[in-house]
Design a protein around this motif. Structure first.
Motif, PDB file in Angstrom:
ATOM      1  N   LYS A 279     -12.942 -26.882 -18.473  1.00 48.57           N
ATOM      2  CA  LYS A 279     -14.028 -26.035 -18.978  1.00 48.57           C
ATOM      3  C   LYS A 279     -15.246 -26.893 -19.297  1.00 48.57           C
ATOM      4  O   LYS A 279     -16.368 -26.537 -18.958  1.00 48.57           O
TER       5      LYS A 279
ATOM      6  N   ASN B 184     -11.961 -16.320 -19.471  1.00 47.70           N
ATOM      7  CA  ASN B 184     -10.535 -16.445 -19.760  1.00 47.70           C
ATOM      8  C   ASN B 184     -10.261 -17.661 -20.631  1.00 47.70           C
ATOM      9  O   ASN B 184      -9.460 -17.601 -21.553  1.00 47.70           O
TER      10      ASN B 184
ATOM     11  N   GLU C 170     -12.316 -19.039 -22.710  1.00 50.55           N
ATOM     12  CA  GLU C 170     -12.812 -18.748 -24.058  1.00 50.55           C
ATOM     13  C   GLU C 170     -11.842 -17.846 -24.816  1.00 50.55           C
ATOM     14  O   GLU C 170     -11.613 -18.029 -26.010  1.00 50.55           O
ATOM     15  N   LYS C 171     -11.245 -16.883 -24.144  1.00 45.50           N
ATOM     16  CA  LYS C 171     -10.253 -16.021 -24.786  1.00 45.50           C
ATOM     17  C   LYS C 171      -9.042 -16.840 -25.228  1.00 45.50           C
ATOM     18  O   LYS C 171      -8.518 -16.666 -26.325  1.00 45.50           O
TER      19      LYS C 171
ATOM     20  N   GLU D 237      -9.022 -20.057 -25.914  1.00 46.62           N
ATOM     21  CA  GLU D 237      -9.445 -20.873 -27.056  1.00 46.62           C
ATOM     22  C   GLU D 237      -9.436 -20.052 -28.340  1.00 46.62           C
ATOM     23  O   GLU D 237      -8.991 -20.534 -29.386  1.00 46.62           O
ATOM     24  N   THR D 238      -9.913 -18.842 -28.266  1.00 46.48           N
ATOM     25  CA  THR D 238      -9.931 -17.971 -29.445  1.00 46.48           C
ATOM     26  C   THR D 238      -8.522 -17.717 -29.952  1.00 46.48           C
ATOM     27  O   THR D 238      -8.251 -17.835 -31.147  1.00 46.48           O
ATOM     28  N   LEU D 239      -7.623 -17.396 -29.047  1.00 45.02           N
ATOM     29  CA  LEU D 239      -6.251 -17.106 -29.462  1.00 45.02           C
ATOM     30  C   LEU D 239      -5.546 -18.331 -30.031  1.00 45.02           C
ATOM     31  O   LEU D 239      -4.806 -18.237 -31.005  1.00 45.02           O
TER      32      LEU D 239
ATOM     33  N   PHE E  94      -7.019 -21.365 -31.214  1.00 51.82           N
ATOM     34  CA  PHE E  94      -7.659 -22.129 -32.278  1.00 51.82           C
ATOM     35  C   PHE E  94      -8.249 -21.298 -33.418  1.00 51.82           C
ATOM     36  O   PHE E  94      -8.420 -21.813 -34.518  1.00 51.82           O
ATOM     37  N   ASP E  95      -8.603 -20.060 -33.172  1.00 48.58           N
ATOM     38  CA  ASP E  95      -9.186 -19.239 -34.226  1.00 48.58           C
ATOM     39  C   ASP E  95      -8.093 -18.478 -34.977  1.00 48.58           C
ATOM     40  O   ASP E  95      -6.972 -18.362 -34.501  1.00 48.58           O
TER      41      ASP E  95
ATOM     42  N   SER F 245      -6.392 -15.359 -35.680  1.00 51.71           N
ATOM     43  CA  SER F 245      -6.239 -14.050 -35.039  1.00 51.71           C
ATOM     44  C   SER F 245      -5.177 -13.271 -35.783  1.00 51.71           C
ATOM     45  O   SER F 245      -4.249 -13.857 -36.337  1.00 51.71           O
TER      46      SER F 245
ATOM     47  N   THR G 229      -1.932 -11.951 -36.545  1.00 54.00           N
ATOM     48  CA  THR G 229      -0.682 -12.499 -36.019  1.00 54.00           C
ATOM     49  C   THR G 229       0.522 -11.894 -36.719  1.00 54.00           C
ATOM     50  O   THR G 229       0.499 -11.671 -37.927  1.00 54.00           O
TER      51      THR G 229
END
Length: 177
Positions: free
Chosen positions: A39, A62, A64-65, A67-69, A71-72, A74, A76
């Motif tokens: 990336k 994809n 970025e999605k 990475e969000t799932l 590292f951020d 979410s 859960t």
């Protein structure tokens, strides 16, 4: 070569190709670090160009999605001790399997409907076999994220899964605490 021989040869080639297609894995195992590095390279290249083609844009979305799932924070659910625990009053998009309770993913549960990623830890002593086709409640599943507690290979991780067509298997090697 007679027409009979040509027909038999063509049939054998077709059967061989069909057999290969039937045994090929329908999913990919991707090292998370490699994905993120690709990336960064793509961003450098795209900053030097004035426009991106649609394929590159789709791939970066994809990533970025993912990475969000990964590292951020979410919403859960946690699967542990053969129970499902939800601590937030929001629709979960992530499931984290905290121990060897992965078999619970085969049960019917409304909390599984919007799960996009299942995260689990793996070590070489684990005897994990996941048949994605039996995960009936996971209608939104796109990714498995595996944290290896020691070195692991893509082949080892691919052998964990069956019937994972259309699912991306991501992994990261972590150091045990």
């Amino acid at each position: 070569m007679s027409s009979n021989s040509k027909f038999i040869t063509a049939l054998l080639v077709f059967l061989f190709a069909f057999t290969l297609k039937g045994t090929a894995q329908d999913y990919e195992v991707i090292n998370l670090e490699t994905l993120l590095n690709s990336k960064q390279r793509a961003q450098k290249v795209s900053s030097q160009k004035s426009s991106l083609n649609k394929k590159n844009t789709d791939n970066s979305l994809n990533i970025e999605k993912i990475e969000t799932l990964v590292f951020d924070v979410s919403p859960t659910i946690y699967i542990q001790d053969n129970n499902v625990h939800q601590f937030e009053n929001t629709t979960p998009i992530m499931a984290s399997i905290e121990d060897d309770s992965y078999r619970i993913i085969y049960t019917e549960n409304d909390l599984f409907q919007n799960i996009e990623m299942v995260k689990l830890r793996y070590n070489k002593n684990s005897n994990i076999n996941i048949d994605v086709s039996k995960m009936n409640s996971f209608s939104s599943l796109k990714y498995f994220f595996i944290q290896c507690e020691s070195s692991c290979t893509e082949k080892e991780l691919a052998n964990i899964f069956t019937n994972a067509k259309g699912i991306s298997i991501l992994y990261q090697v972590i150091q045990s605490e």
